[in-house]
Every structure is written in C-alpha cells, then in structure tokens.
Write an enzyme that holds these catalytic residues in place. Sequence first.
Site, PDB file in Angstrom:
ATOM      1  N   ASN A 201       2.133  -3.949  -7.382  1.00  0.00           N
ATOM      2  CA  ASN A 201       1.807  -2.750  -7.990  1.00  0.00           C
ATOM      3  C   ASN A 201       1.720  -1.530  -7.168  1.00  0.00           C
ATOM      4  O   ASN A 201       1.151  -0.347  -7.520  1.00  0.00           O
ATOM      5  CB  ASN A 201       0.355  -2.959  -8.531  1.00  0.00           C
ATOM      6  CG  ASN A 201      -0.649  -3.103  -7.388  1.00  0.00           C
ATOM      7  OD1 ASN A 201      -0.477  -2.979  -6.211  1.00  0.00           O
ATOM      8  ND2 ASN A 201      -1.939  -3.544  -7.562  1.00  0.00           N
ATOM      9  N   LYS A 202       2.301  -1.387  -5.903  1.00  0.00           N
ATOM     10  CA  LYS A 202       2.325  -0.281  -5.164  1.00  0.00           C
ATOM     11  C   LYS A 202       3.527   0.667  -5.396  1.00  0.00           C
ATOM     12  O   LYS A 202       4.223   0.317  -6.273  1.00  0.00           O
ATOM     13  CB  LYS A 202       2.452  -0.681  -3.633  1.00  0.00           C
ATOM     14  CG  LYS A 202       1.258  -1.519  -3.036  1.00  0.00           C
ATOM     15  CD  LYS A 202      -0.201  -1.037  -3.349  1.00  0.00           C
ATOM     16  CE  LYS A 202      -1.370  -1.737  -2.587  1.00  0.00           C
ATOM     17  NZ  LYS A 202      -1.964  -2.748  -3.250  1.00  0.00           N
ATOM     18  N   ASN A 203       3.530   1.758  -4.689  1.00  0.00           N
ATOM     19  CA  ASN A 203       4.658   2.819  -5.261  1.00  0.00           C
ATOM     20  C   ASN A 203       6.123   2.244  -5.021  1.00  0.00           C
ATOM     21  O   ASN A 203       6.797   2.777  -5.630  1.00  0.00           O
ATOM     22  CB  ASN A 203       4.309   4.094  -4.231  1.00  0.00           C
ATOM     23  CG  ASN A 203       3.113   4.900  -4.783  1.00  0.00           C
ATOM     24  OD1 ASN A 203       2.121   4.187  -5.316  1.00  0.00           O
ATOM     25  ND2 ASN A 203       3.167   6.091  -4.597  1.00  0.00           N
TER      26      ASN A 203
END
Length: 400
Positions: A201-203
């Site tokens: 779910n990170k960039n």
Amino acid sequence: MSATSAGTRSPSPDATRDATGGKPPALLVSEPQLGEDEKRALCETIDSGWITMGGRVRAFEEEFARRHGAADAAAVGSCTAALHLILAALDLGPGDEVLVPSLTFVATANSVLYVGATPVFVDIVSLARPLLSLADAEAKLTPRTKAVILVHFAGKLADREAWQTFARRHGLYLVEDAAHVIGLEGVGTFGEAAAFSFYGNKNMTTAEGGMVLARSPELLERVRRLRGHGMTTGTFERLLARHADYDVTMLGYNYRMDELRAAIGLVQLRHLDAWNEKRRVLRAAYEAELPRECPAVLIPFSDDEPSANHIMPALLPKGVSRRGVAASMREAGVQTTMHYPPVHQLSFYRDRFPDRALPVTEEFCDCEITLPLHPKMRQSDVVRVVETLADAIRAEGGKP
Ligand SMILES: *Cc1c(COP(=O)(O)O)cnc(C)c1O
C-alpha cells in the site's frame, strides 16, 4: 498498513470476500500499481536463473540511492527489518531510550524493542500538524535517551533543521521512518539513516520489501553485513570470487531482498515521479472539494510544503461516530481506514508501558478517517468520496 486490504488484494474471488462474506468496496483506500512491465521483469528474472541477492538487487539499490540523492543504499526484506538493522548498527540496546511517535504503524516502536531498548512515546504537535512534537520530546528526555525516530506522517517531512539542532544539542541519533515519503526531496538527509517500505500500500511496492539509506558508508556497510547473518561475503560474490570461504563477524539476521522483488522495484522506480504527481493532484482536488461539501471536516497539513501524499487523512467533526461513517461509506462502495490506532494504546504496549497519556495523539486518532488516495483514482472519484462522506456524516446526525 493499518487494517486495509489494499495492497494485498488477491485475484481469487474467495480471497476478496471479507470476514462478513461481503464484497470489497469498489473504491479502495490504496491500490498497488502493477502491470505488464512488472510481469516481464519477473519472467526475465526467472529465466536468468539467479533469484536472490544478485545484479538486480544491486541495481535497485543504486537506482534508489540515485533517486534520493544518496551515494548508496541497502535493500532489505521490509521497512521493519530496515529499522531493526539501523538501530542494531547504531549499537542501541538495553538501558537506552528511543523517542518515537505513537501516531505510527506499530513497526516503529517494535524495532526499538527488538534491540532491547525502550520506546518512549512522544505526542504530536497539533491536529492540523500531526508530526512529532519537539516540545514534548524535550520534556521526555532523560540521561538514557539515545535516539529519535521521526515518522514523516502521511507524506509530510518533519522540520529538518529543528530536529537536527535538537539531536545535536542532546547528543542523539536521528533516524527517519520514511515509509510514507518515498521519492520526496530531502528525505534521508535528516540524520544517521532512513528506512523505507515497499509494502503493497506504499507509494511504490515490491509486495514486501524495504531499503536503508545511511549518512556514513561505515554504517551502511554494517547494515549490509547484519542483513545477511554478518557474513563477510554474499552468495553472488562467492560465485564471482575464486575462493568460496567466508567469515561471520557479528550476530546478523536474514533480512535479504530477492531478485524478483528488486526487478519489480526497478520498474516501479521509473513510475514513481508520475505516481507522486498524480497523488498531489488528487490531494489538491480533496482540498478543493472538502471545504465546499464538508466545511466541518478538518484537513491536516493544509500548507504549501511539499508532500509525498501517501495517505489522505481527514478529521471528523466532534461527536460524529467514525465507525458509523465508515460503515455507511462502505455501504456506498467507498473504503476508509484509520491511521493509526495509537501504538501506546495497543494491548501489548499498554500492558508494558501503562499510564502513558498523549492527549493530542489520542484526540487525533479518535476522529481520524483515511480517505481513498492512489494513482488509479480520477478527480471524479474524489468528488464521489467527498459527497459520500458528507452523506455519511449527515446520516450520523452530524453537520458535515
Ligand atoms: C508500512 C510502515 C512500516 C512497515 O513497513 P514494512 O515494510 O511493512 O515493514 C513502518 N512504518 C510506517 C510508518 C509504515 O507506514
């Protein structure tokens, strides 16, 4: 990370059903961006016959370092591993205290316990600026305080100069938990080292994965050695070398990254700037829509400082139930989460460190709701989220 299913969404229909048997909402808080380029990179890696700690991991480290203006980087299995290795490489241990926010993912505090040191929770500045409070940090200093871990919450950098001055004055190590700020200029330049996450779910993502940047080459070398059982050479180096012998000089771990993840990471890095720009545009759309439709909702960080816009936090008006709002938004097809349940109030921490009160963090977490923000969204999705939020607040008897 929080309670989101995003980033771990499986294509199997069974796995996409939640515990209540319902379908996941159409609009998720976050979604990994993965496509044909990642598939091709994975196939090439498999065909290469070399699947861990080889040329791709090294190339990923070099590209990541270059992208962040650093000389070098060390790829690891997760941001949690990165934080653990940094604290271990700094020789922190029993008797040492480390200042940490409670408004963070539990990994930040866990890493302190892994090395036997004691996390000391520090409050945030304000609801509008939910970053570590320098004044509270000052109040919690003891002769045992050795380090501070800064979390650049939601994508906003902490005040670099103020923290550097503080660290210098009190002889503390500065460590960045940079999980929310991949690609943002200035990250990794605060103190001794920074830890990044490539969780789903990170960039940008490698499914699971992490990276360490360090100011001194010696510290990075220690991290690199601790990552692979303290061995003096890796498998790939032994393949290339004439002698296959190695020594172990310290108690290390297996926190390595593999070639498959590094191959995905190299592709993701090429898209990072475009994705972060998309996030910025979506955040601007929220900043235009929310005051119009939901003037009673507070948006933290409404300033012009740059951000990696990792998440979109919003604060519900007093007295409005977050649970109720989240349920009706979900009913309308919009997922929300919360960042975060305060770490000092999680059972494990509450039992070990009772009587800790962090009034601003607690107030923030009581009314925080995280709205969808990821590069697959369109501006029309933002309009829909905000309308859904306004309806949900009204349904709870509140005034949006
Ligand atoms: C995601 C996250 C972590 C943990 O990252 P992993 O790669 O899953 O170990 C740590 N700190 C913060 C602030 C995070 O958001």
